[in-house]
Design an enzyme around this catalytic site. Sequence first.
Site, PDB file in Angstrom:
ATOM      1  N   LYS A  10      -7.731   1.480  -3.640  1.00 53.60           N
ATOM      2  CA  LYS A  10      -7.732   0.106  -3.121  1.00 53.60           C
ATOM      3  C   LYS A  10      -8.936  -0.693  -3.650  1.00 53.60           C
ATOM      4  CE  LYS A  10      -5.076   1.215   1.062  1.00 53.60           C
ATOM      5  NZ  LYS A  10      -4.980   1.013   2.540  1.00 53.60           N
ATOM      6  N   TYR A  50       3.717  -4.125   1.280  1.00 59.29           N
ATOM      7  CA  TYR A  50       3.497  -3.771   2.688  1.00 59.29           C
ATOM      8  C   TYR A  50       4.503  -4.446   3.628  1.00 59.29           C
ATOM      9  CZ  TYR A  50      -0.892  -1.173   2.002  1.00 59.29           C
ATOM     10  OH  TYR A  50      -1.840  -0.233   1.661  1.00 59.29           O
ATOM     11  N   ASN A 113     -10.069   1.249   3.640  1.00 57.21           N
ATOM     12  CA  ASN A 113     -10.053   2.709   3.703  1.00 57.21           C
ATOM     13  C   ASN A 113      -9.798   3.370   2.343  1.00 57.21           C
ATOM     14  OD1 ASN A 113      -7.387   2.052   3.501  1.00 57.21           O
ATOM     15  ND2 ASN A 113      -6.746   2.967   5.439  1.00 57.21           N
ATOM     16  N   HIS A 116      -4.479   4.634  -0.689  1.00 59.58           N
ATOM     17  CA  HIS A 116      -3.146   4.619  -0.074  1.00 59.58           C
ATOM     18  C   HIS A 116      -2.358   5.827  -0.573  1.00 59.58           C
ATOM     19  CE1 HIS A 116       0.898   3.257   1.083  1.00 59.58           C
ATOM     20  NE2 HIS A 116       1.266   3.740  -0.089  1.00 59.58           N
ATOM     21  N   GLU A 127       7.974   3.102  -3.301  1.00 59.61           N
ATOM     22  CA  GLU A 127       6.630   2.696  -3.743  1.00 59.61           C
ATOM     23  C   GLU A 127       6.384   2.999  -5.230  1.00 59.61           C
ATOM     24  OE1 GLU A 127       4.341   2.926   0.560  1.00 59.61           O
ATOM     25  OE2 GLU A 127       3.891   4.442  -0.949  1.00 59.61           O
TER      26      GLU A 127
HETATM   27  P1  IDP Z   1      -1.777   4.582   6.228  1.00 59.16           P
HETATM   28  O1  IDP Z   1      -2.325   3.838   5.017  1.00 59.16           O
HETATM   29  O2  IDP Z   1      -2.714   5.639   6.709  1.00 59.16           O
HETATM   30  O3  IDP Z   1      -0.363   5.086   6.007  1.00 59.16           O
HETATM   31  P2  IDP Z   1      -0.600   2.451   7.860  1.00 59.16           P
HETATM   32  O4  IDP Z   1      -0.468   2.513   9.356  1.00 59.16           O
HETATM   33  O5  IDP Z   1       0.640   2.612   7.032  1.00 59.16           O
HETATM   34  O6  IDP Z   1      -1.718   3.530   7.434  1.00 59.16           O
HETATM   35  O7  IDP Z   1      -1.284   1.058   7.519  1.00 59.16           O
HETATM   36  C1  IDP Z   1      -1.323   0.559   6.202  1.00 59.16           C
HETATM   37  C2  IDP Z   1      -2.720   0.039   5.934  1.00 59.16           C
HETATM   38  O8  IDP Z   1      -2.969  -1.082   6.793  1.00 59.16           O
HETATM   39  C3  IDP Z   1      -3.853   1.013   6.238  1.00 59.16           C
HETATM   40  O9  IDP Z   1      -4.098   1.912   5.192  1.00 59.16           O
HETATM   41  C4  IDP Z   1      -5.023   0.077   6.463  1.00 59.16           C
HETATM   42  O10 IDP Z   1      -5.570  -0.423   5.235  1.00 59.16           O
HETATM   43  C5  IDP Z   1      -4.350  -1.075   7.193  1.00 59.16           C
HETATM   44  N1  IDP Z   1      -4.388  -0.927   8.663  1.00 59.16           N
HETATM   45  C6  IDP Z   1      -3.693  -0.034   9.427  1.00 59.16           C
HETATM   46  N2  IDP Z   1      -3.953  -0.191  10.736  1.00 59.16           N
HETATM   47  C7  IDP Z   1      -4.830  -1.224  10.813  1.00 59.16           C
HETATM   48  C8  IDP Z   1      -5.489  -1.876  11.925  1.00 59.16           C
HETATM   49  O11 IDP Z   1      -5.290  -1.549  13.105  1.00 59.16           O
HETATM   50  N3  IDP Z   1      -6.338  -2.902  11.587  1.00 59.16           N
HETATM   51  C9  IDP Z   1      -6.553  -3.303  10.307  1.00 59.16           C
HETATM   52  N4  IDP Z   1      -5.957  -2.719   9.255  1.00 59.16           N
HETATM   53  C10 IDP Z   1      -5.111  -1.691   9.495  1.00 59.16           C
HETATM   54 MG    MG Z   2       1.396   3.962   5.660  1.00 63.78          MG
END
Ligand code: IDP
Ligand code: MG
Length: 138
Positions: A10, A50, A113, A116, A127
Amino acid sequence: MIERTLSLIKPDCVSAKNAGKVIDILEKNGFLIVGMKKIKLSKEAAEGFYAVHKDRPFFKSLTDFMSEGPIVAMVLEKENAITDYRALMGETDSTKAKEGTLRAQFGTDIERNAVHGSDSPDTAKFEIGYFFSELELV
Ligand code: IDP
Ligand code: MG
């Protein structure tokens, strides 16, 4: 079973110049890189990627973040690639991710984070196709 999964480094991780470290860790953990490109997503391309999260409160912020700078997109191949790469990434919230995981090492918080990874075979198919054509996979 040999699987393929989509990995993104990212914008936070690329701008911190940690992309090379992530790639090194992936190779040391047995992932074969069968596709790789550095690109910058438009806001619209981030929204399309997304789309499953379009009704979430963090959708705008997430798609702003994902389009703020270049990313590295990769297709990884390995036995159980989907599950094993999710384990190597660690949980979504970088502050809660287990020591040694990519998100613990390179992420900042629940949004920024670092990486992905696809979460299921169906998601991986969508994807991978979002970023790569079959001709680009080696
Ligand atoms: P993942 O990447 O671990 O699969 P997902 O729930 O699919 O997590 O969420 C996609 C992305 O959205 C996350 O990697 C993160 O960057 C962002 N994200 C997820 N939950 C939150 C939140 O509660 N606040 C802000 N950003 C979030
Ligand atoms: Mg996800």
